[in-house]
Scaffold this motif. Sequence first.
Motif, PDB file in Angstrom:
ATOM      1  N   GLY A 137       0.771  -1.415   0.047  1.00 29.64           N
ATOM      2  CA  GLY A 137      -0.102   0.119  -0.225  1.00 29.64           C
ATOM      3  C   GLY A 137       0.815   1.372   0.166  1.00 29.64           C
ATOM      4  O   GLY A 137       0.270   2.283  -0.347  1.00 29.64           O
ATOM      5  N   GLU A 163       2.508  -3.766  -4.761  1.00 30.81           N
ATOM      6  CA  GLU A 163       1.257  -4.145  -5.446  1.00 30.81           C
ATOM      7  C   GLU A 163       1.676  -4.181  -6.861  1.00 30.81           C
ATOM      8  O   GLU A 163       1.125  -4.990  -7.682  1.00 30.81           O
ATOM      9  N   GLY A 179       4.709 -10.857  -4.252  1.00 28.84           N
ATOM     10  CA  GLY A 179       6.087 -10.665  -3.752  1.00 28.84           C
ATOM     11  C   GLY A 179       6.638 -12.154  -3.681  1.00 28.84           C
ATOM     12  O   GLY A 179       7.659 -12.448  -4.352  1.00 28.84           O
ATOM     13  N   ALA A 279      11.059  -7.677   2.879  1.00 29.00           N
ATOM     14  CA  ALA A 279      11.330  -9.021   3.059  1.00 29.00           C
ATOM     15  C   ALA A 279      12.225  -9.607   1.743  1.00 29.00           C
ATOM     16  O   ALA A 279      12.553 -10.685   1.827  1.00 29.00           O
ATOM     17  N   ASP A 308       2.645  -5.396   7.828  1.00 29.84           N
ATOM     18  CA  ASP A 308       1.820  -5.103   8.825  1.00 29.84           C
ATOM     19  C   ASP A 308       1.638  -5.911  10.168  1.00 29.84           C
ATOM     20  O   ASP A 308       1.400  -6.922   9.968  1.00 29.84           O
TER      21      ASP A 308
HETATM   22  O1  KG4 Z   1       3.676  -4.594   4.652  1.00 26.64           O
HETATM   23  P1  KG4 Z   1       2.536  -5.416   3.968  1.00 26.64           P
HETATM   24  O2  KG4 Z   1       2.519  -6.617   4.623  1.00 26.64           O
HETATM   25  O3  KG4 Z   1       1.253  -4.714   3.503  1.00 26.64           O
HETATM   26  C1  KG4 Z   1       0.756  -3.434   3.275  1.00 26.64           C
HETATM   27  O4  KG4 Z   1       0.812  -2.900   3.981  1.00 26.64           O
HETATM   28  O5  KG4 Z   1       0.772  -3.394   1.957  1.00 26.64           O
HETATM   29  O6  KG4 Z   1       3.066  -5.728   2.554  1.00 26.64           O
HETATM   30  C2  KG4 Z   1       2.928  -6.753   1.748  1.00 26.64           C
HETATM   31  C3  KG4 Z   1       3.323  -6.597   0.380  1.00 26.64           C
HETATM   32  C4  KG4 Z   1       2.456  -7.374  -0.815  1.00 26.64           C
HETATM   33  O7  KG4 Z   1       2.262  -6.626  -1.849  1.00 26.64           O
HETATM   34  C5  KG4 Z   1       3.488  -8.369  -1.007  1.00 26.64           C
HETATM   35  O8  KG4 Z   1       3.671  -8.937  -2.198  1.00 26.64           O
HETATM   36  C6  KG4 Z   1       4.889  -7.691  -1.034  1.00 26.64           C
HETATM   37  O9  KG4 Z   1       4.692  -7.155   0.388  1.00 26.64           O
HETATM   38  N1  KG4 Z   1       6.034  -8.821  -0.453  1.00 26.64           N
HETATM   39  C7  KG4 Z   1       7.001  -8.967  -1.219  1.00 26.64           C
HETATM   40  C8  KG4 Z   1       7.781 -10.036  -0.612  1.00 26.64           C
HETATM   41  N2  KG4 Z   1       7.222 -10.234   0.508  1.00 26.64           N
HETATM   42  C9  KG4 Z   1       5.957  -9.685   0.658  1.00 26.64           C
HETATM   43  N3  KG4 Z   1       7.614  -8.331  -2.043  1.00 26.64           N
HETATM   44  C10 KG4 Z   1       8.780  -8.696  -2.744  1.00 26.64           C
HETATM   45  N4  KG4 Z   1       9.444  -9.799  -2.270  1.00 26.64           N
HETATM   46  C11 KG4 Z   1       9.038 -10.414  -1.242  1.00 26.64           C
HETATM   47  N5  KG4 Z   1       9.559 -11.456  -0.610  1.00 26.64           N
END
Ligand code: KG4
Length: 353
Positions: A137, A163, A179, A279, A308
Amino acid sequence: MVVLGIESSCDETAAALVADDRRILADTIFAQIAEHTPFGGVVPEIAARAHLDHLDETIAAAMRQADMKFADVDAVAVTGGPGLIGGVIVGVMMAKAIALAHKKPFIAVNHLEGHALTARLTDDVAFPYLLLLVSGGHCQLLVVEDVGRYQRLGATIDDAAGEAFDKAAKLMGLGFPGGPAVAAAAAQATNPVRDLPRPMKGRDDCNFSFSGLKTALRQRVEAMRAADAFDDATRANLAAGFQAAVVDCLIDRTRHALEIARAAHPRLSALVVAGGVAANQHLRGALQQLATRYDLPIVAPPPRLCTDNAAMIAWAGIERLRRGETSGFDYAPRPRWPLDSTAPALAGAGVKA
Ligand code: KG4
Ligand code: ZN
């Protein structure tokens, strides 16, 4: 001081108990992945209903984990925005009810401030520091000068980086959340695609854009599907190319922001990365190299505290409460809430603030 934190602004229903000496006494998360997987993304109304269904039990689980009662808690902190408003309302109402019933102070905190201050909970980082906040987000570069003092150097003008990963995964049929799925596919690549675009690279602001990259990927996938050439190997090579392009853009923008931040704050203490995309191992590696070049420590909180969670909300509450701040029970949840109110508003799907 022990603070109960509540987070419900996106698709994680979370509660935590954190002490002001930086101990996390409990940290519970109910992730709504199963609810949103059929849609390949977070559906706001489904998220709000899931928060309503699970928040009671998530808070109860946190209280059990810490073996505490509400009477033992010194204050209740909750995400007051920005985020998907249905979920934010659920959390705020719950926090107000607990605080009112147990006669405890109540504080609504900015979700982005939660991410921004996590490095102080995990690593006791001193102000000022540069923060790259990259999640599903949010996608921003901020100088964190003090609690409540943030300078936004750049943000996405369309999609957030996470996203973009989620949309890329959907395009390639790789599942949700995108991700980790893209990263896993990329790890199988034998010949990563190298010529995907790097939007905004070299620009002299610090903004991001990922929609052009996503369109380029879609065109590739469609062309390969039409030629019946979209097999697992091709998919892996495209995933690796996409991941490399996103990381390249993030590093280029962060490098530029470091120059600006250093000039304005010669005593910059660290480069901090937060949000779910933090991550990503490739991103972590590239950021490490960048920080080394600038002779700065890199601080990347553990993935569980990058995505989050409610510990960051409890901690942001502690930082505010320590300064004598509380919120009134007339606090109104906010769908948008920029950390830097002086920065110009940006319009875009990935822009919640
Ligand atoms: O911080 P978060 O849990 O929630 C928000 O506030 O959006 O982030 C989730 C986002 C998702 O879009 C997910 O695809 C991405 O973080 N994500 C990653 C990885 N692990 C989670 N993106 C790239 N590589 C990863 N290993
Ligand atoms: Zn977040």
